[in-house]
Design a protein around this motif. Structure first.
Motif, PDB file in Angstrom:
ATOM      1  N   PRO A 191      49.308   7.563  31.230  1.00  0.00           N
ATOM      2  CA  PRO A 191      48.824   7.103  32.546  1.00  0.00           C
ATOM      3  C   PRO A 191      47.531   6.296  32.469  1.00  0.00           C
ATOM      4  O   PRO A 191      47.003   5.895  33.512  1.00  0.00           O
ATOM      5  N   THR A 239      47.034   3.500  38.218  1.00  0.00           N
ATOM      6  CA  THR A 239      46.869   4.417  39.343  1.00  0.00           C
ATOM      7  C   THR A 239      47.883   4.070  40.414  1.00  0.00           C
ATOM      8  O   THR A 239      48.257   2.903  40.588  1.00  0.00           O
ATOM      9  N   CYS A 247      47.585  -1.577  37.776  1.00  0.00           N
ATOM     10  CA  CYS A 247      47.250  -1.397  36.356  1.00  0.00           C
ATOM     11  C   CYS A 247      46.328  -2.514  35.890  1.00  0.00           C
ATOM     12  O   CYS A 247      46.466  -3.668  36.322  1.00  0.00           O
ATOM     13  N   CYS A 292      52.080   0.765  41.849  1.00  0.00           N
ATOM     14  CA  CYS A 292      51.126   1.087  40.794  1.00  0.00           C
ATOM     15  C   CYS A 292      50.195  -0.101  40.581  1.00  0.00           C
ATOM     16  O   CYS A 292      50.631  -1.259  40.578  1.00  0.00           O
ATOM     17  N   LEU A 333      53.602   9.657  39.391  1.00  0.00           N
ATOM     18  CA  LEU A 333      52.620   9.233  38.397  1.00  0.00           C
ATOM     19  C   LEU A 333      53.016   7.867  37.840  1.00  0.00           C
ATOM     20  O   LEU A 333      54.171   7.655  37.439  1.00  0.00           O
ATOM     21  N   CYS A 334      52.084   6.952  37.803  1.00  0.00           N
ATOM     22  CA  CYS A 334      52.308   5.629  37.209  1.00  0.00           C
ATOM     23  C   CYS A 334      51.930   5.688  35.729  1.00  0.00           C
ATOM     24  O   CYS A 334      50.796   6.048  35.385  1.00  0.00           O
ATOM     25  N   VAL A 335      52.865   5.331  34.855  1.00  0.00           N
ATOM     26  CA  VAL A 335      52.628   5.408  33.415  1.00  0.00           C
ATOM     27  C   VAL A 335      53.081   4.099  32.760  1.00  0.00           C
ATOM     28  O   VAL A 335      53.854   3.328  33.335  1.00  0.00           O
TER      29      VAL A 335
END
Length: 668
Positions: free
Chosen positions: A465, A469, A482, A480, A450-452
């Motif tokens: 998040p 994505t 963003c 990721c 998961l990209c956060v």
């Protein structure tokens, strides 16, 4: 005798005078009839009688008034220079002419009566001529006309002066750059323009806010960012809200802000990137951040640290415009900055910044739009060596993630990185930035990457998040994408959806039997000519679409294994299932028409019916829907778990919408 002798000359003189007077009287009494030879009169003279002449009015001879010599010259009398010159009045001159004179207004004046010449002051009507009103462009270009008594004056506009070398120009440009070579300072080039000049800063410098004609290295105003946090720290300390173990956080805040203020300070005392990075690295290696404390203390401290390092990196990049790229690596962090001057050469140009084993790809136009000064922007990328271990092992599970769901059960599996442009304030990107982060541990099959990003809320923060994505993941790296810049990390979360083994067996067995039955039906419709009609043709197309859709569903393609292949399969499934509903709609329409007409279908017209109506609709309508859907949202095909339509942004309605319409029309 003596008496007589004395009286004789006197008497003789009197006799001569009387004789002369009589003679002149006789000449004056002569008439022009006596002038038989008047053609021989001298120039500017007239004949009195045949033997005497006199000058015309306005002329005078050198001798007597009357003369007999035809060679005598009559000179013009200059009345204007006489003992009693004519009175022409104010603003007028006496002008002599042959035999007479006249009065005329001096230059710059004209007669209001319209009479150009006059003889005395009583006829004088001379008044000033307003040259500025009469000729509005008399001083142009670059000059302003000012009327004066009897004349006018041209006043040159700013940046111009009276021309001395070129008489055709009234006002000429002042070359300020040549007149004052140091007018723009050492970091700028003076460019002269018509009537003005402007200073062009050298690459990496901007106009000074204190002196508009000087250039200086740009700076970022850091002082206003954390004044509220300072006050919060002070209030917490005074009110006793700090926990017993977290009193060191206040000193941590002060140390962080002192470094930031030293970096952003104007003048030669500002810290370089190396100095600022070393001081932040020393602060990270201290025990202040890892001593514990409440989860609110940790969130506030982490927020202050991340934003301070971002601002310091951008400020040091702007303070050294001669260094386009700067790198610094310490035990606790790695930093790379890049300075962008001017416009991007190509709109699609992307900068790649690298720190440790992580990279950030940011579009060039994103940096220029966020520039603090026109034409100058900075980008910074920071990778922290051990920050993930501090917050992951001790604080992550205690409230820095929203409760429930995948995030609460996740753990950090990458370095914490930060990306910033401009002056460090959060901005929404027109084009996303990509971050490639290396996993601390190899990703397991049952885990989801998961990209956060670190979301700041009420001077604290938590991992979120939103706006990020994962575009690519393997066992060692995650990329990721963003739509904003902040601090990012990769979380590993357990897969939330686990497929049931019995359900999987039932699915594969059922689809296999379905494929076998559909294959037999297709052979029957193709080989049995005796039953060939419109109805069987519709059944045949429906079976073909279902057969291909079930076959594609069984192809073992995972989204993470091949994203492109997964998207292609999702698009084909979208098309085939829509085609199934289209052929079912046509079959229902055919049955309706058959029942309404109550007659046997004409077999000879079946082929014509299929070509003209069935095939264009049965296969064309699904193709049109898929084409429009792919054009509107090309990323909607394929999810993180299945090769099907993405539920985000309501993309499922590209399938559910046409299906609902077909069902509704068929039922009606």
């Amino acid at each position: 005798m003596g008496t007589r002798g004395d009286a004789y000359p006197l008497g003789l003189c009197i006799a001569l005078c009387l004789g002369s007077t009589v003679a002149q009287t006789d000449i004056i009494q002569g008439t022009t009839e006596d002038c038989n030879n008047h053609m021989l009169c001298p120039e500017n003279a007239k004949c009195v009688n045949n033997t005497h002449y006199t000058c015309l009015d306005g002329y005078q001879s050198h001798g007597n008034r009357f003369f007999t010599d035809i060679t005598e010259i009559c000179d013009d009398i200059n009345e204007c220079l006489g003992l009693s010159p004519p009175d022409c009045g104010r603003y007028a001159n006496c002008i002599n002419r042959d035999g007479s004179y006249y009065c005329s207004c001096i230059d710059g004046y004209e007669s209001s009566s319209g009479k150009a010449n006059f003889m005395n002051a009583s006829e004088n009507t001379c008044q000033d001529i307003d040259e500025c009103q009469r000729n509005a462009t008399i001083c142009e270009p670059h000059g302003t006309c000012i009327n004066m008594p009897g004349s006018y004056m041209c006043k040159c506009s700013g940046g111009f002066r009276k021309s001395q070398k070129d008489p055709s120009k009234i006002c000429t440009d002042i070359d300020e750059c040549h007149k004052n070579p140091g007018i723009c300072g050492p970091k700028a080039t003076c460019i002269n323009t018509n009537g003005h000049y402007w200073c062009e800063c050298q690459a990496g410098y901007v106009l000074s806010t204190r002196n508009s004609s000087m250039c200086e290295a740009p700076s970022i105003n850091c002082s206003a960012e954390f004044e509220g946090i300072k006050a919060t720290c002070r209030n917490f300390n005074l009110q006793g809200k700090w926990s017993s173990r977290s009193s060191s956080f206040c000193s941590f805040f002060n140390s962080t802000l002192d470094i930031l203020m030293s970096t952003c300070r104007d003048g030669s005392a500002a810290l370089s990137l190396e100095e600022a990075t070393l001081r932040f690295s020393a602060l990270l290696n201290s025990t202040s951040l890892s001593d514990g404390g409440d989860k609110g203390d940790m969130g506030l401290a982490l927020t202050v640290l991340l934003q301070s390092v971002e601002l310091a990196a951008l400020a040091t990049a702007l303070l050294s415009p001669e260094r386009r790229t700067q790198n610094m690596t310490t035990e606790s962090m790695a930093v790379q900055t890049r300075l962008v001057t001017g416009n991007c050469s190509r709109d699609s140009e992307v900068f790649t910044l690298r720190a440790h084993e992580e990279t950030m790809d940011v579009p060039c136009d994103t940096v220029t739009r966020a520039a603090t000064q026109a034409g100058l922007g900075a980008a910074a990328f920071i990778s922290y060596s051990n920050l993930d271990s501090i917050i992951s092992a001790r604080r992550l599970s205690e409230g820095n993630l929203p409760a429930g769901g995948k995030l609460e059960k996740s753990h950090l599996n990458s370095r914490v990185v930060s990306g910033a442009v401009g002056d460090g304030r959060p901005i929404h990107l027109s084009r996303p930035a990509n971050f490639t982060l290396r996993h601390r541990q190899a990703k397991k099959e049952e885990e989801e990457a998961l990209c956060v990003y670190w979301k700041v809320e009420a001077q604290s923060g938590s991992w979120s998040p939103d706006g990020c994505t994962g575009v690519h993941t393997n066992s060692t790296h995650t990329t990721c994408s963003c739509d904003h810049l902040s601090s990012f990390a990769v979380l590993m979360a357990p897969t939330t959806v686990t497929e049931s083994y019995p359900l999987t067996i039932i699915t594969y067995v059922g689809l296999t039997l379905s494929l076998l039955c559909l294959f037999l039906a297709i052979l029957t419709f193709l080989l049995c000519r005796s039953i060939c009609n419109v109805s069987t043709s519709l059944h045949l197309q429906l079976c073909l679409c279902l057969f291909l859709a079930d076959l594609l569903f069984l192809i073992p393609v995972t989204p993470t294994g091949s994203q492109v292949a997964c998207a292609v399969i999702a698009g084909l499934l979208h098309y085939l299932f829509l085609a199934c509903f289209s052929w079912m709609f046509l079959e229902g329409l055919f049955l309706f028409l058959t029942v309404r007409n109550m007659k046997v279908v004409n077999y000879t017209s079946a082929c014509r019916f299929k070509k003209r109506f069935m095939y264009p609709f049965g296969y064309g309508f699904p193709a049109l829907v898929v084409a429009i859907s792919a054009a509107v949202n090309p990323d909607g095909y394929g999810t993180s778990k299945h090769c099907w339509l993405s539920p985000e942004r309501g993309f499922l309605w590209s399938f559910l919408g046409p299906v609902c319409v077909i069902i509704l029309v068929t039922d009606l």
